[in-house]
Design a protein around this motif. Structure first.
Motif, PDB file in Angstrom:
ATOM      1  N   ALA A 195       0.825  -1.202   0.000  1.00 11.98           N
ATOM      2  CA  ALA A 195       0.000   0.000   0.000  1.00 11.98           C
ATOM      3  C   ALA A 195       0.863   1.257   0.000  1.00 11.98           C
ATOM      4  O   ALA A 195       0.569   2.231  -0.705  1.00 11.98           O
ATOM      5  N   LEU A 196       1.942   1.254   0.776  1.00 12.91           N
ATOM      6  CA  LEU A 196       2.837   2.402   0.818  1.00 12.91           C
ATOM      7  C   LEU A 196       3.509   2.616  -0.532  1.00 12.91           C
ATOM      8  O   LEU A 196       3.587   3.748  -1.032  1.00 12.91           O
ATOM      9  N   LEU A 197       3.967   1.548  -1.143  1.00 10.19           N
ATOM     10  CA  LEU A 197       4.589   1.661  -2.464  1.00 10.19           C
ATOM     11  C   LEU A 197       3.592   2.194  -3.489  1.00 10.19           C
ATOM     12  O   LEU A 197       3.944   3.028  -4.335  1.00 10.19           O
ATOM     13  N   ASP A 198       2.348   1.745  -3.405  1.00  6.28           N
ATOM     14  CA  ASP A 198       1.317   2.210  -4.341  1.00  6.28           C
ATOM     15  C   ASP A 198       1.074   3.705  -4.184  1.00  6.28           C
ATOM     16  O   ASP A 198       0.994   4.457  -5.168  1.00  6.28           O
ATOM     17  N   VAL A 199       0.962   4.173  -2.934  1.00 12.22           N
ATOM     18  CA  VAL A 199       0.740   5.595  -2.687  1.00 12.22           C
ATOM     19  C   VAL A 199       1.937   6.416  -3.170  1.00 12.22           C
ATOM     20  O   VAL A 199       1.771   7.476  -3.786  1.00 12.22           O
ATOM     21  N   LEU A 200       3.146   5.935  -2.907  1.00 19.19           N
ATOM     22  CA  LEU A 200       4.340   6.650  -3.372  1.00 19.19           C
ATOM     23  C   LEU A 200       4.359   6.746  -4.898  1.00 19.19           C
ATOM     24  O   LEU A 200       4.704   7.794  -5.460  1.00 19.19           O
ATOM     25  N   ASP A 201       3.983   5.668  -5.568  1.00 17.97           N
ATOM     26  CA  ASP A 201       3.944   5.690  -7.033  1.00 17.97           C
ATOM     27  C   ASP A 201       2.913   6.698  -7.535  1.00 17.97           C
ATOM     28  O   ASP A 201       3.160   7.450  -8.485  1.00 17.97           O
ATOM     29  N   ARG A 202       1.751   6.715  -6.897  1.00 17.83           N
ATOM     30  CA  ARG A 202       0.650   7.544  -7.386  1.00 17.83           C
ATOM     31  C   ARG A 202       0.895   9.038  -7.184  1.00 17.83           C
ATOM     32  O   ARG A 202       0.370   9.857  -7.933  1.00 17.83           O
ATOM     33  N   CYS A 203       1.694   9.406  -6.188  1.00 12.47           N
ATOM     34  CA  CYS A 203       1.919  10.836  -5.955  1.00 12.47           C
ATOM     35  C   CYS A 203       3.252  11.315  -6.522  1.00 12.47           C
ATOM     36  O   CYS A 203       3.582  12.497  -6.404  1.00 12.47           O
ATOM     37  N   ASP A 204       4.004  10.424  -7.162  1.00  7.45           N
ATOM     38  CA  ASP A 204       5.281  10.836  -7.750  1.00  7.45           C
ATOM     39  C   ASP A 204       5.014  11.824  -8.882  1.00  7.45           C
ATOM     40  O   ASP A 204       4.219  11.552  -9.783  1.00  7.45           O
ATOM     41  N   GLY A 205       5.653  12.979  -8.830  1.00  8.02           N
ATOM     42  CA  GLY A 205       5.435  14.008  -9.828  1.00  8.02           C
ATOM     43  C   GLY A 205       4.335  14.977  -9.467  1.00  8.02           C
ATOM     44  O   GLY A 205       4.161  16.000 -10.135  1.00  8.02           O
ATOM     45  N   GLU A 206       3.564  14.676  -8.423  1.00  8.22           N
ATOM     46  CA  GLU A 206       2.510  15.579  -7.954  1.00  8.22           C
ATOM     47  C   GLU A 206       2.932  16.303  -6.682  1.00  8.22           C
ATOM     48  O   GLU A 206       2.875  17.526  -6.614  1.00  8.22           O
ATOM     49  N   ALA A 207       3.330  15.552  -5.683  1.00  6.53           N
ATOM     50  CA  ALA A 207       3.784  16.162  -4.430  1.00  6.53           C
ATOM     51  C   ALA A 207       5.241  16.594  -4.561  1.00  6.53           C
ATOM     52  O   ALA A 207       6.075  15.867  -5.093  1.00  6.53           O
ATOM     53  N   LYS A 208       5.541  17.790  -4.081  1.00 10.27           N
ATOM     54  CA  LYS A 208       6.927  18.266  -4.036  1.00 10.27           C
ATOM     55  C   LYS A 208       7.602  17.846  -2.732  1.00 10.27           C
ATOM     56  O   LYS A 208       8.799  17.576  -2.704  1.00 10.27           O
TER      57      LYS A 208
ATOM     58  N   ALA B 282       7.984  21.509   5.764  1.00 12.08           N
ATOM     59  CA  ALA B 282       7.563  21.066   4.432  1.00 12.08           C
ATOM     60  C   ALA B 282       7.182  22.251   3.558  1.00 12.08           C
ATOM     61  O   ALA B 282       7.544  22.313   2.376  1.00 12.08           O
ATOM     62  N   ARG B 283       6.454  23.208   4.120  1.00  7.55           N
ATOM     63  CA  ARG B 283       6.036  24.366   3.325  1.00  7.55           C
ATOM     64  C   ARG B 283       7.231  25.245   2.957  1.00  7.55           C
ATOM     65  O   ARG B 283       7.252  25.829   1.870  1.00  7.55           O
ATOM     66  N   ARG B 284       8.208  25.355   3.831  1.00  5.93           N
ATOM     67  CA  ARG B 284       9.417  26.121   3.501  1.00  5.93           C
ATOM     68  C   ARG B 284      10.151  25.489   2.331  1.00  5.93           C
ATOM     69  O   ARG B 284      10.620  26.182   1.425  1.00  5.93           O
ATOM     70  N   VAL B 285      10.251  24.164   2.334  1.00  4.16           N
ATOM     71  CA  VAL B 285      10.941  23.468   1.248  1.00  4.16           C
ATOM     72  C   VAL B 285      10.122  23.550  -0.037  1.00  4.16           C
ATOM     73  O   VAL B 285      10.661  23.763  -1.130  1.00  4.16           O
ATOM     74  N   ALA B 286       8.798  23.396   0.083  1.00  9.89           N
ATOM     75  CA  ALA B 286       7.925  23.329  -1.093  1.00  9.89           C
ATOM     76  C   ALA B 286       7.818  24.654  -1.836  1.00  9.89           C
ATOM     77  O   ALA B 286       7.312  24.689  -2.959  1.00  9.89           O
ATOM     78  N   ARG B 287       8.304  25.742  -1.254  1.00  5.38           N
ATOM     79  CA  ARG B 287       8.301  27.019  -1.962  1.00  5.38           C
ATOM     80  C   ARG B 287       9.243  27.007  -3.168  1.00  5.38           C
ATOM     81  O   ARG B 287       9.117  27.826  -4.063  1.00  5.38           O
ATOM     82  N   HIS B 288      10.184  26.060  -3.168  1.00  6.37           N
ATOM     83  CA  HIS B 288      11.219  26.060  -4.195  1.00  6.37           C
ATOM     84  C   HIS B 288      10.785  25.272  -5.433  1.00  6.37           C
ATOM     85  O   HIS B 288       9.831  24.490  -5.398  1.00  6.37           O
ATOM     86  N   ASN B 289      11.492  25.482  -6.515  1.00  6.92           N
ATOM     87  CA  ASN B 289      11.192  24.863  -7.799  1.00  6.92           C
ATOM     88  C   ASN B 289      11.229  23.334  -7.688  1.00  6.92           C
ATOM     89  O   ASN B 289      12.161  22.763  -7.129  1.00  6.92           O
ATOM     90  N   ALA B 290      10.217  22.669  -8.241  1.00  8.66           N
ATOM     91  CA  ALA B 290      10.092  21.212  -8.113  1.00  8.66           C
ATOM     92  C   ALA B 290      11.260  20.482  -8.769  1.00  8.66           C
ATOM     93  O   ALA B 290      11.781  19.503  -8.222  1.00  8.66           O
ATOM     94  N   VAL B 291      11.674  20.930  -9.959  1.00  5.67           N
ATOM     95  CA  VAL B 291      12.798  20.285 -10.652  1.00  5.67           C
ATOM     96  C   VAL B 291      14.071  20.445  -9.829  1.00  5.67           C
ATOM     97  O   VAL B 291      14.857  19.512  -9.675  1.00  5.67           O
ATOM     98  N   THR B 292      14.275  21.643  -9.283  1.00  4.61           N
ATOM     99  CA  THR B 292      15.456  21.894  -8.461  1.00  4.61           C
ATOM    100  C   THR B 292      15.475  20.977  -7.251  1.00  4.61           C
ATOM    101  O   THR B 292      16.517  20.400  -6.908  1.00  4.61           O
ATOM    102  N   LEU B 293      14.337  20.810  -6.599  1.00  2.00           N
ATOM    103  CA  LEU B 293      14.281  19.948  -5.417  1.00  2.00           C
ATOM    104  C   LEU B 293      14.627  18.504  -5.764  1.00  2.00           C
ATOM    105  O   LEU B 293      15.390  17.837  -5.044  1.00  2.00           O
ATOM    106  N   THR B 294      14.077  18.001  -6.869  1.00  2.00           N
ATOM    107  CA  THR B 294      14.339  16.613  -7.263  1.00  2.00           C
ATOM    108  C   THR B 294      15.820  16.389  -7.549  1.00  2.00           C
ATOM    109  O   THR B 294      16.412  15.401  -7.103  1.00  2.00           O
TER     110      THR B 294
END
Length: 268
Positions: free
Chosen positions: A40-53, A200-212
């Motif tokens: 279940a955890l792996l499924d949730v991680l797969d489903r939110c990849d690219g959506e959650a920063k 989390a909100r402090r980190v999420a302010r930054h560019n998604a590509v940069t974070l990855t």
């Protein structure tokens, strides 16, 4: 994903602005991860990849995670995690999925983090713990070396502190874990979720590509790249990868203003 995508064993919440929370949900078992819970955890991680920063990973009830479900494991073949479907839902696979996920993962350690629960802390990019959360590796007490928690802790701590945790099987508190550098911060339990959300909100302010790509660099250096020159060359390559995949340098004047701490024309 839905705002709350709910497996009974793992809960997912979209907290908006690129932040999500995943909650391990077997409180009656101290969130010990059965094979179904791992799937279940792996499924949730797969489903939110690219959506959650940024993802906050925490546990329901008084525990963060007590590792794998030992009762279930005892009923399986000893090499179940090394074969076929078992390999796809092994605890090692979960750790690698977290490390390879596009989102920054913040462990919010709300309580007991034992054995594989400590491995989850080590696999996360950042961690905040309740100051009284018990953290440790009990494996040597029943005759085993902690196969994942041991190595991951040895790569995170100085040699003597890692040896103390492995060889005594004694637990440390979240406050000690922060002092040792195993987590980033320890706070009173009542403040944990708000502290994790603020981070989390402090980190999420930054560019998604940069974070990855920054996450990737943090894993590569110095884990795999320790030579000074090669590390710097790798860092330059990461910078080029970010600029090729995002618009961060499309407005170079805006980038410069952010770099020198200016948020607008003439503003600081």
């Amino acid at each position: 994903m839905d705002s709350i995508a709910d497996h009974d064993l793992v809960r997912y919440e979209d907290l908006s602005d690129g932040v999500a929370r995943i909650t391990l949900n077997r409180p009656e078992k101290r969130n010990a991860m059965s094979r179904a819970a791992r799937a279940a955890l792996l499924d949730v991680l797969d489903r939110c990849d690219g959506e959650a920063k940024v993802i906050i990973l925490t546990g329901a009830g008084p525990a963060f995670c007590a590792g794998v479900d030992l009762k279930e494991s005892a009923e399986e073949d000893i090499d179940a995690d090394r074969r076929g479907a078992g390999r796809r839902t092994s605890w090692l696979t979960v750790q690698e999925r977290i490390r390879q996920h596009s989102a920054i993962v913040i462990a919010a350690v709300n309580g007991y983090a034992l054995g594989g629960g400590l491995t989850l802390i080590n696999s996360s990019d950042l961690a905040v713990a309740a100051d009284d959360a018990p953290i440790g590796m009990p494996e040597v007490g029943f005759g085993l070396y902690p196969g994942l928690a041991g190595p991951s802790t040895q790569l995170r701590l100085g040699a003597k502190r890692a040896a103390w945790m492995v060889l005594t099987a004694d637990r440390i508190t979240g406050a000690t874990a922060a002092e040792w550098g195993l987590v980033n911060a320890a706070v009173p339990a009542a403040e944990l979720q708000s502290a994790a959300l603020d981070l989390a909100r402090r980190v999420a302010r930054h560019n998604a590509v940069t974070l990855t790509w920054a996450k990737r660099a943090l894993h590569e250096i110095p884990m795999y790249i320790s030579d000074w020159t090669k590390a710097l060359e790798y860092g330059e390559d990461v910078r080029h990868q970010i600029t090729a995949r995002s618009d961060v340098l499309d407005d170079r004047h805006a980038t410069h203003r952010m770099a020198v701490g200016r948020t607008g024309d003439g503003a600081r």
